[in-house]
Design an enzyme around this catalytic site. Structure first.
Site, PDB file in Angstrom:
ATOM      1  N   SER A 126       0.823  -1.207   0.000  1.00 47.49           N
ATOM      2  CA  SER A 126       0.000   0.000   0.000  1.00 47.49           C
ATOM      3  C   SER A 126       0.857   1.257   0.000  1.00 47.49           C
ATOM      4  CB  SER A 126      -0.907   0.003   1.233  1.00 47.49           C
ATOM      5  OG  SER A 126      -1.518   1.265   1.417  1.00 47.49           O
ATOM      6  N   TYR A 151      -2.399  -0.332   9.945  1.00 47.33           N
ATOM      7  CA  TYR A 151      -2.579  -0.883   8.597  1.00 47.33           C
ATOM      8  C   TYR A 151      -1.283  -0.747   7.791  1.00 47.33           C
ATOM      9  CZ  TYR A 151      -4.016  -1.126   3.710  1.00 47.33           C
ATOM     10  OH  TYR A 151      -4.097  -1.439   2.375  1.00 47.33           O
TER      11      TYR A 151
END
Length: 334
Positions: A126, A151
């Protein structure tokens, strides 16, 4: 080729499977269909895949025994690992979901590839791993040691885990750092989805950091093109001295690549595109920055472009128009 796609009921996974089966690959898709957002949308994505080369199995990647059995029975050639607990802000509320899925689950996938060797593992990282970096555009050659959300930390951990398996077991791995993917059948927790819903329903939209944000929005068709290009070109060891290697290079068959539009847009223009597509102006509330968020994302995509001629071609206004048309059709809005 026999390909495993995890997270197949997700936004990116469902579109990728269509592309893989259309070119003749035998695809097995797994997903646990959790309720992070409406499972109906996930099942509807699966219904769109009408191809006899596709098989779906409901399965949780955190289940070690089931994943091990799947790899042993099916003997995959390629693996695209997209399954993950997504969302920056939700990781503050429910950290255990990220540990179970993004860390334990990814470890199970790596073990499957170890004991049943594959030609290439491509997995989703990501843009959030860039965290507090301020140098633009974000380059894979830069260090990413300061994540601002759990995350992001799990995605950085995935990259480190993949490197260890590439080194120890010679598994070719490619980590793709996705930059704000959008399009029809997208994720309801993403800003473009919630903005569209709120504007249509006459509610105020919340704009964080007083709108001073930049995002590298990337349309789903362009993302799928990039994944396919990376998948078809397995990672190879860098042929240079270790002292000369950058953060994205390794003596092992391992690499990291950005996959984005390489054209960041201001949040204000993004909202204007949604307003024009809907035909209605938004009622806006300006708020401070949220915990775990970043001010800007901007992908350097030179590495992926050099690998497979990756060149995103969908302008933001065109992609948003496509999304809004789908949204109105799917939710039966005249």
């Amino acid at each position: 080729m026999k390909v495993l796609v995890t997270g197949v009921a997700g936004f990116i996974g469902s579109f990728l499977v269509e592309a893989l089966t259309n070119r003749g690959d035998d695809v097995i898709g797994i997903d646990n269909i959790n309720d992070y957002y409406d499972p109906k949308l996930k099942y509807d994505r699966l219904k769109r895949i009408k191809h006899n080369l596709f098989r779906f199995t409901k399965m949780d990647i955190s289940n070690r025994e089931e994943i091990a059995k799947l790899f042993k029975v099916e003997r995959f050639d390629l693996v695209v690992h997209l399954a993950a607990q997504a969302g920056v802000r939700y990781s503050i509320e429910n950290p255990n979901a990220y540990i179970d899925t993004n860390l334990v689950g990814f470890g199970n996938i790596l073990e499957g590839c170890r004991h049943n060797p594959v030609k290439h593992l491509v997995y989703a990282s990501s843009s959030s791993v860039y965290g507090m970096n301020t140098k633009m555009p974000f380059s894979e050659k830069d260090n990413v040691d300061h994540p601002v959300s759990l995350y992001a930390a799990t995605k950085k951990s995935n990259e480190l885990m993949a490197h260890s398996y590439s080194t120890l077991y010679k598994i070719p791995t490619t980590g793709l750092r996705f930059f704000t993917v959008y399009g029809p059948m997208g994720r309801p927790d993403m800003a473009y989805f919630s903005f569209t819903k709120d504007i249509i329903e006459g509610r105020k939209i919340q704009i964080f950091n007083n709108g001073d944000m930049l995002r590298d929005f990337t349309y789903i068709d362009d993302i799928v093109m990039g994944i396919m290009g990376a998948l078809d070109n397995p990672a190879k060891p860098a042929l240079k001295e270790r002292s000369e290697m950058k953060a994205d290079e390794s003596a092992s068959p391992y690499r990291i690549m950005n996959i984005g539009n390489n054209t960041p847009q201001k949040l204000g223009y993004f909202i204007e595109c949604i307003e024009l597509a809907i035909g209605k102006e938004a009622d806006k509330i300006f708020l401070p920055m949220q915990d775990g968020d970043v001010v800007a994302t901007f992908a350097s995509t030179e590495s992926l472009q050099n690998l497979c001629n990756f060149k995103p071609s969908t302008p933001l206004n065109v992609g948003i128009q496509s999304f809004v048309e789908w949204y109105k059709t799917y939710y039966k809005i005249s």
